[in-house]
Design an enzyme around this catalytic site. Structure first.
Site, PDB file in Angstrom:
ATOM      1  N   GLY A 156       0.782  -1.224   0.000  1.00  0.00           N
ATOM      2  CA  GLY A 156       0.000   0.000   0.000  1.00  0.00           C
ATOM      3  C   GLY A 156       0.813   1.273   0.000  1.00  0.00           C
ATOM      4  O   GLY A 156       1.818   1.408  -0.711  1.00  0.00           O
ATOM      5  N   ILE A 157       0.391   2.227   0.812  1.00  0.00           N
ATOM      6  CA  ILE A 157       1.027   3.538   0.861  1.00  0.00           C
ATOM      7  C   ILE A 157       2.485   3.428   1.295  1.00  0.00           C
ATOM      8  O   ILE A 157       3.370   4.091   0.742  1.00  0.00           O
ATOM      9  CB  ILE A 157       0.248   4.479   1.802  1.00  0.00           C
ATOM     10  CG1 ILE A 157      -1.101   4.867   1.166  1.00  0.00           C
ATOM     11  CG2 ILE A 157       1.060   5.736   2.120  1.00  0.00           C
ATOM     12  CD1 ILE A 157      -2.024   5.628   2.086  1.00  0.00           C
ATOM     13  N   SER A 173      -4.820  10.913   8.704  1.00  0.00           N
ATOM     14  CA  SER A 173      -6.045  10.442   8.062  1.00  0.00           C
ATOM     15  C   SER A 173      -6.999  11.611   7.864  1.00  0.00           C
ATOM     16  O   SER A 173      -7.095  12.498   8.711  1.00  0.00           O
ATOM     17  CB  SER A 173      -6.725   9.377   8.921  1.00  0.00           C
ATOM     18  OG  SER A 173      -8.028   9.090   8.440  1.00  0.00           O
ATOM     19  N   TYR A 193     -10.232   5.496  16.029  1.00  0.00           N
ATOM     20  CA  TYR A 193      -9.240   5.670  14.959  1.00  0.00           C
ATOM     21  C   TYR A 193      -9.025   7.156  14.658  1.00  0.00           C
ATOM     22  O   TYR A 193      -7.883   7.635  14.609  1.00  0.00           O
ATOM     23  CB  TYR A 193      -9.709   4.933  13.705  1.00  0.00           C
ATOM     24  CG  TYR A 193      -8.850   5.180  12.478  1.00  0.00           C
ATOM     25  CD1 TYR A 193      -7.586   4.605  12.363  1.00  0.00           C
ATOM     26  CD2 TYR A 193      -9.305   5.986  11.434  1.00  0.00           C
ATOM     27  CE1 TYR A 193      -6.804   4.823  11.243  1.00  0.00           C
ATOM     28  CE2 TYR A 193      -8.528   6.210  10.313  1.00  0.00           C
ATOM     29  CZ  TYR A 193      -7.276   5.628  10.220  1.00  0.00           C
ATOM     30  OH  TYR A 193      -6.492   5.860   9.106  1.00  0.00           O
ATOM     31  N   PRO A 196      -4.360  11.005   4.072  1.00  0.00           N
ATOM     32  CA  PRO A 196      -4.932  10.478   2.835  1.00  0.00           C
ATOM     33  C   PRO A 196      -6.458  10.428   2.904  1.00  0.00           C
ATOM     34  O   PRO A 196      -7.048  10.312   3.980  1.00  0.00           O
ATOM     35  CB  PRO A 196      -4.350   9.064   2.748  1.00  0.00           C
ATOM     36  CG  PRO A 196      -3.197   9.052   3.695  1.00  0.00           C
ATOM     37  CD  PRO A 196      -3.567  10.002   4.775  1.00  0.00           C
TER      38      PRO A 196
END
Length: 249
Positions: free
Chosen positions: A14-15, A139, A152, A182
């Protein structure tokens, strides 16, 4: 950037993988760190096969001894570590009433404490060099909120606050600290969000964004590479949104 050494966490896919590959293309020697050593070594092998420099590393970022051992191995291979990309993290979904203290503690153990432990392990190298780059992957849930992800979003909000405070503490030493939140990026978290929050086709989600497409890990990696470059010595404490316009500020 050929004289720089970077540590990227959560880098087996992924990232994290995209950031590792992108930095390697800039000439940076990369420590590809993940819980899954075999996968981290596979990414490192890809980088080396493409002409870059990389080594696979294993650590649970919430464990100081494991992180310090991994950093020592990276330092032995390539030299002092002056770039860190704090990408490793966990995410899950629970209605607020179903959240337990363990859910909360586990989220903070990795997303907040782990980011602190990794950064603390490499800052001495950066101070000694008089140059450093810290990029935290936060996030967009911090900016917009996220149903069923209260723990989260709160943990990533702590990462943003840590970014701003570290930028003030480390700026006098030539170290910049920034974060990228992101948004709507294809990957495991996006797939889980699609199941729990918006069970509609990805194509339809894309049409809700100003750019009319979902993000890919390379979109985040491009911004990360810029923040790690020599060109961003006057950019610190910032939130650089990479989300296709889902969140604007």
């Amino acid at each position: 950037m050929a004289d720089k050494v970077a540590l990227v966490t959560g880098a087996a896919a992924g990232i994290g993988k995209a950031c590792s590959v992108r930095l390697a293309k800039e000439g940076v020697a990369v420590g590809v760190l993940d819980l899954k050593l075999a996968d981290a070594e596979a990414v490192a092998a890809e980088i080396v096969a493409a002409g870059g420099k990389a080594i696979g590393l294993e650590a649970d970022i919430s464990k100081t001894a494991q992180v310090e051992a991994a950093v020592a191995k990276l330092r032995e291979a390539f030299g002092p570590v002056t770039i860190v990309v704090n990408n490793a993290g966990i995410s899950n979904f629970f209605p607020f009433e179903e959240l337990t203290e363990k859910h909360w503690d586990d989220m903070y153990e990795i997303n907040v404490k782990g980011t602190f432990i990794v950064t603390r392990a490499v800052v001495p190298d950066m101070k000694a060099a008089g140059w450093g780059r810290v990029v935290n992957i936060s996030s967009s849930s911090v900016q917009s909120g996220s149903v069923d992800q209260i723990h989260y979003a709160a943990s990533k909000g702590a990462v943003v606050a840590m970014t701003r405070s570290l930028a003030q503490a480390l700026g006098p030493h030539g170290i910049t600290v920034n974060n990228i939140p992101p948004g709507s990026v294809m990957g495991t978290i996006m797939s889980e969000a699609n199941k729990h929050r918006f069970p509609i086709p990805f194509e339809q989600i894309a049409q809700m964004l100003p750019v009319r497409r979902l993000g890919i890990p390379e979109d985040i990696a491009n911004a990360c590479a810029w923040l790690c470059s020599e060109d961003t010595g006057y950019v610190t404490g910032q939130t650089i949104g990479v989300n296709g316009g889902r969140v604007m500020s």
